[in-house]
Scaffold this motif. Structure first.
Motif, PDB file in Angstrom:
ATOM      1  N   ALA A 221       0.837  -1.199   0.000  1.00 13.35           N
ATOM      2  CA  ALA A 221       0.000   0.000   0.000  1.00 13.35           C
ATOM      3  C   ALA A 221       0.874   1.252   0.000  1.00 13.35           C
ATOM      4  CB  ALA A 221      -0.928  -0.012   1.204  1.00 13.35           C
ATOM      5  N   ALA A 222       1.921   1.256   0.825  1.00  9.48           N
ATOM      6  CA  ALA A 222       2.800   2.424   0.909  1.00  9.48           C
ATOM      7  C   ALA A 222       3.511   2.676  -0.419  1.00  9.48           C
ATOM      8  CB  ALA A 222       3.821   2.229   2.030  1.00  9.48           C
ATOM      9  N   ALA A 223       3.872   1.604  -1.121  1.00 12.69           N
ATOM     10  CA  ALA A 223       4.534   1.767  -2.425  1.00 12.69           C
ATOM     11  C   ALA A 223       3.611   2.432  -3.430  1.00 12.69           C
ATOM     12  CB  ALA A 223       4.992   0.402  -2.946  1.00 12.69           C
ATOM     13  N   ALA A 224       2.309   2.298  -3.215  1.00 11.99           N
ATOM     14  CA  ALA A 224       1.325   2.969  -4.077  1.00 11.99           C
ATOM     15  C   ALA A 224       0.878   4.297  -3.483  1.00 11.99           C
ATOM     16  CB  ALA A 224       0.114   2.049  -4.284  1.00 11.99           C
ATOM     17  N   GLN A 225       1.643   4.804  -2.513  1.00 11.04           N
ATOM     18  CA  GLN A 225       1.333   6.064  -1.845  1.00 11.04           C
ATOM     19  C   GLN A 225      -0.021   6.018  -1.136  1.00 11.04           C
ATOM     20  OE1 GLN A 225       3.589   8.779  -1.535  1.00 11.04           O
ATOM     21  NE2 GLN A 225       4.847   7.047  -2.201  1.00 11.04           N
ATOM     22  N   ARG A 226      -0.295   4.874  -0.535  1.00 15.60           N
ATOM     23  CA  ARG A 226      -1.516   4.693   0.231  1.00 15.60           C
ATOM     24  C   ARG A 226      -1.182   4.037   1.574  1.00 15.60           C
ATOM     25  NH1 ARG A 226      -2.784   7.737  -3.001  1.00 15.60           N
ATOM     26  NH2 ARG A 226      -4.615   7.794  -4.366  1.00 15.60           N
ATOM     27  N   LEU A 227      -2.110   4.154   2.495  1.00 16.70           N
ATOM     28  CA  LEU A 227      -1.958   3.581   3.833  1.00 16.70           C
ATOM     29  C   LEU A 227      -2.978   2.483   4.046  1.00 16.70           C
ATOM     30  CD1 LEU A 227      -0.876   3.702   6.837  1.00 16.70           C
ATOM     31  CD2 LEU A 227      -2.793   5.282   7.261  1.00 16.70           C
ATOM     32  N   PHE A 228      -2.514   1.296   4.454  1.00 19.80           N
ATOM     33  CA  PHE A 228      -3.410   0.311   5.046  1.00 19.80           C
ATOM     34  C   PHE A 228      -3.132   0.342   6.542  1.00 19.80           C
ATOM     35  CE2 PHE A 228      -4.473  -4.064   6.457  1.00 19.80           C
ATOM     36  CZ  PHE A 228      -5.838  -3.947   6.295  1.00 19.80           C
TER      37      PHE A 228
ATOM     38  N   ILE B 216     -13.067 -20.701   4.947  1.00 22.27           N
ATOM     39  CA  ILE B 216     -11.689 -20.210   4.880  1.00 22.27           C
ATOM     40  C   ILE B 216     -11.646 -18.953   4.027  1.00 22.27           C
ATOM     41  CG2 ILE B 216      -9.323 -20.728   4.200  1.00 22.27           C
ATOM     42  CD1 ILE B 216      -9.902 -23.663   4.562  1.00 22.27           C
ATOM     43  N   ILE B 217     -11.294 -17.834   4.630  1.00 22.04           N
ATOM     44  CA  ILE B 217     -11.086 -16.597   3.872  1.00 22.04           C
ATOM     45  C   ILE B 217      -9.856 -16.780   3.005  1.00 22.04           C
ATOM     46  CG2 ILE B 217     -10.508 -14.149   4.036  1.00 22.04           C
ATOM     47  CD1 ILE B 217     -12.093 -14.092   6.678  1.00 22.04           C
ATOM     48  N   THR B 218     -10.006 -16.579   1.699  1.00 20.14           N
ATOM     49  CA  THR B 218      -8.882 -16.771   0.778  1.00 20.14           C
ATOM     50  C   THR B 218      -8.371 -15.471   0.174  1.00 20.14           C
ATOM     51  OG1 THR B 218     -10.487 -17.262  -0.965  1.00 20.14           O
ATOM     52  CG2 THR B 218      -9.502 -19.132   0.210  1.00 20.14           C
ATOM     53  N   ALA B 219      -9.214 -14.427   0.155  1.00 19.49           N
ATOM     54  CA  ALA B 219      -8.782 -13.128  -0.368  1.00 19.49           C
ATOM     55  C   ALA B 219      -9.729 -12.060   0.155  1.00 19.49           C
ATOM     56  CB  ALA B 219      -8.765 -13.116  -1.899  1.00 19.49           C
ATOM     57  N   ALA B 220      -9.277 -10.811   0.080  1.00 19.70           N
ATOM     58  CA  ALA B 220     -10.087  -9.711   0.613  1.00 19.70           C
ATOM     59  C   ALA B 220      -9.813  -8.436  -0.160  1.00 19.70           C
ATOM     60  CB  ALA B 220      -9.775  -9.488   2.090  1.00 19.70           C
ATOM     61  N   VAL B 221     -10.856  -7.610  -0.264  1.00 16.65           N
ATOM     62  CA  VAL B 221     -10.706  -6.237  -0.754  1.00 16.65           C
ATOM     63  C   VAL B 221     -10.631  -5.343   0.475  1.00 16.65           C
ATOM     64  CG1 VAL B 221     -11.685  -4.378  -2.129  1.00 16.65           C
ATOM     65  CG2 VAL B 221     -12.045  -6.756  -2.819  1.00 16.65           C
ATOM     66  N   LEU B 222      -9.519  -4.645   0.618  1.00 16.67           N
ATOM     67  CA  LEU B 222      -9.251  -3.845   1.807  1.00 16.67           C
ATOM     68  C   LEU B 222      -9.303  -2.360   1.486  1.00 16.67           C
ATOM     69  CD1 LEU B 222      -6.158  -5.878   3.077  1.00 16.67           C
ATOM     70  CD2 LEU B 222      -8.557  -6.174   3.768  1.00 16.67           C
ATOM     71  N   LYS B 223      -9.726  -1.576   2.450  1.00 16.25           N
ATOM     72  CA  LYS B 223      -9.753  -0.127   2.297  1.00 16.25           C
ATOM     73  C   LYS B 223      -8.345   0.453   2.447  1.00 16.25           C
ATOM     74  CE  LYS B 223     -14.310   0.762   4.381  1.00 16.25           C
ATOM     75  NZ  LYS B 223     -14.974   1.461   5.516  1.00 16.25           N
ATOM     76  N   LEU B 224      -8.053   1.424   1.616  1.00 11.85           N
ATOM     77  CA  LEU B 224      -6.819   2.192   1.729  1.00 11.85           C
ATOM     78  C   LEU B 224      -7.154   3.649   2.025  1.00 11.85           C
ATOM     79  CD1 LEU B 224      -4.793   0.772  -1.298  1.00 11.85           C
ATOM     80  CD2 LEU B 224      -4.772  -0.003   1.090  1.00 11.85           C
ATOM     81  N   PHE B 225      -6.138   4.373   2.496  1.00 12.44           N
ATOM     82  CA  PHE B 225      -6.295   5.771   2.873  1.00 12.44           C
ATOM     83  C   PHE B 225      -5.100   6.557   2.359  1.00 12.44           C
ATOM     84  CE2 PHE B 225      -8.616   3.165   5.801  1.00 12.44           C
ATOM     85  CZ  PHE B 225      -9.790   3.855   6.037  1.00 12.44           C
ATOM     86  N   PRO B 226      -5.234   7.873   2.252  1.00  8.71           N
ATOM     87  CA  PRO B 226      -4.075   8.675   1.867  1.00  8.71           C
ATOM     88  C   PRO B 226      -2.903   8.437   2.815  1.00  8.71           C
ATOM     89  CG  PRO B 226      -6.071   9.986   1.812  1.00  8.71           C
ATOM     90  CD  PRO B 226      -6.447   8.685   2.448  1.00  8.71           C
ATOM     91  N   LEU B 227      -1.722   8.379   2.262  1.00  8.86           N
ATOM     92  CA  LEU B 227      -0.533   8.177   3.088  1.00  8.86           C
ATOM     93  C   LEU B 227      -0.220   9.471   3.824  1.00  8.86           C
ATOM     94  CD1 LEU B 227       1.514   5.847   3.529  1.00  8.86           C
ATOM     95  CD2 LEU B 227       2.974   6.973   1.832  1.00  8.86           C
TER      96      LEU B 227
END
Length: 468
Positions: A124-131, A207-218
């Motif tokens: 996320a940080a490499a994409a200028q975003r915060l998880f 079993i959770i196998t993948a997720a869409v997660l929220k990102l925020f401005p870094l």
């Protein structure tokens, strides 16, 4: 034999290299991080994709064999440890670890369950975003396990826990079917929000196998400070003043007792000089504002708080290295406790206003029942989550003290419940607190939970013996 036939079928799915059967090979997967629970298993399977997980689960279902999902195995309640009967297959998710996509415009990323939390945050940080999910174990815990236990961490105050950070899921159901709910939508009013059934379910529904997660401005600016305060009551009052002054910029607010800090200093090398105090607060501000302006604002606030007695002393980090050193003190409490020896651990949540009352009453009740008791108290006071752990001052006395766990738990959990709190804030239930639930959950709540379990997992094959 049924067992041998099952193993052959699983080898056909994932390859012989990824089916572990020997005691030495399986051993790391059969014990929890704290070493409290040890189980047995038919084998440990390490699939490399959702399709392989689906095939593994379908194969186990065909043979009527239980499945124990396992992520980084860093949990504290034994939820990822198989039962001692040896009748289950452990499904390790470490190989299902791709960052599938990052959508900066939508502020989302899609990741697989075996991704280390550290790697998710780094991508996320490499994409200028915060998880923003941040835990002391982020170098070893996996995002699937974080979601399965509804992990919290130090930034819940601002960003919420795992539930609030998840928009969509992909889940392999107990039948082997795959539910694809990977939607990056913030609004989707089309019926039941199914993903919330699986978040916090500790692998008992699928079993959770993948997720869409929220990102925020870094954040472009951060400010970190260590504060000396007189009491938990003073900490709660100061928290309110910080929120009034800085609003959403207050990212974290951690309460730390001197006892907790003392054991970190004893077991972990630190270079930070901190003021002596019975209680401490570690706070962090972050925003997109100018860093200099943020530091000046926090300096001004702390000066005023010191003048009027709300803060006894303060250390404001002057560099990112100093900030990391302060956070290391907080993040190493768990490791220092482990080195110190066994203790009786609690993970409770309370209304923030009642945290001081809980600490005072619990200390008093436990002190009366157990002389020479030491409570290591710390936690996320910004969201009311307290880690409240007991041991004897003399480590040699702890073996005998641990036999009193039921009595200690009863005092702590009954008090938390009486004050409107929860016996599990962020660690889950697992095996550790499973038998405690009927005392604190309404019968109707438990009936509804069991009904959901029967509907999704009618044969009870998914992570048996956990949660319910």
């Amino acid at each position: 034999m049924k067992r041998d036939n099952l193993i052959r079928k699983l080898v056909e799915v994932v390859g012989a290299t990824h089916v572990l059967t020997g005691e030495d090979a399986m051993s790391p997967h059969l014990v929890d991080w704290r070493g409290r629970y040890r189980g047995s298993a038919i084998c440990v399977v390490q699939p490399g994709s959702t399709a392989e997980i689906s095939a593994v689960v379908a194969t186990c279902a065909l043979h009527g064999v239980a499945i124990v999902p396992q992520g980084g195995n860093t949990g504290l309640c034994g939820a990822a440890t198989p039962n001692p009967d040896g009748g289950a297959v452990v499904v390790g998710l470490a190989r299902v670890n791709r960052i599938r996509s990052i959508d900066p415009a939508n502020n989302t990323m899609t990741v697989e369950a075996g991704c280390l939390l550290h790697d998710v945050r780094a991508a996320a940080a490499a994409a200028q975003r915060l998880f923003p999910l941040s835990l002391a174990a982020e170098g070893s815990c996996q995002i699937g396990g974080n979601l399965s236990t509804n992990a919290g961490g130090v930034q819940v105050l601002r960003y919420g826990n795992a539930r609030e950070l998840t928009l969509g899921l992909e889940v392999v159901l107990p039948s082997g079917e795959v539910w694809d709910g990977l939607r990056g939508l913030r609004k989707n009013n089309t019926g039941y929000d199914l993903k919330q059934l699986f978040i916090g379910a500790e692998g008992t529904l699928g079993i959770i196998t993948a997720a869409v997660l929220k990102l925020f401005p870094l954040p472009s600016a951060t400010a970190t400070a260590w504060l000396a305060v007189a009491s938990p009551s003073a900490a709660v009052i100061l928290l309110g003043h910080l929120q009034d002054r800085f609003g959403a910029a207050l990212t974290a607010c951690e309460l730390i007792s001197e006892t907790a800090l003392h054991i970190v200093r004893r077991h972990v090398r630190t270079g930070s000089e901190l003021p002596a105090s019975p209680w401490h607060l570690l706070i962090e501000l972050s925003s997109g504002d100018d860093a200099t302006a943020m530091h000046e604002a926090l300096t001004s606030f702390l000066a005023a708080a010191s003048d009027d007695g709300r803060v006894d002393d303060a250390v404001l980090a002057q560099s990112s290295e100093q900030a990391r050193a302060l956070w290391a003190l907080r993040e190493n409490i768990g490791e220092a406790e482990r080195r110190e020896g066994p203790s009786i651990k609690h993970d409770v949540s309370l209304p923030i206003s009642l945290v001081p009352e809980f600490i005072a009453l619990a200390d008093q009740a436990l002190g009366a029942a157990f002389p020479d008791l030491r409570s290591v108290t710390f936690g996320h006071i910004g969201d009311g989550n307290l880690h409240y752990n007991q041991s004897k001052v003399d480590a040699a006395d702890n073996a005998a003290f641990l036999t009193a766990r039921p009595q200690v738990n009863r005092i702590v959990h009954d008090l938390a419940h009486r004050l409107g709190g929860s016996i599990s804030a962020e660690h889950g239930i697992g095996q550790l607190k499973r038998d405690e639930l009927p005392r604190y959950k309404q019968p109707l709540e438990l009936d509804l939970m069991r009904a959901i379990k029967r509907t999704i997992d009618p044969r009870g094959l998914m992570n048996p013996g956990k949660l319910l």
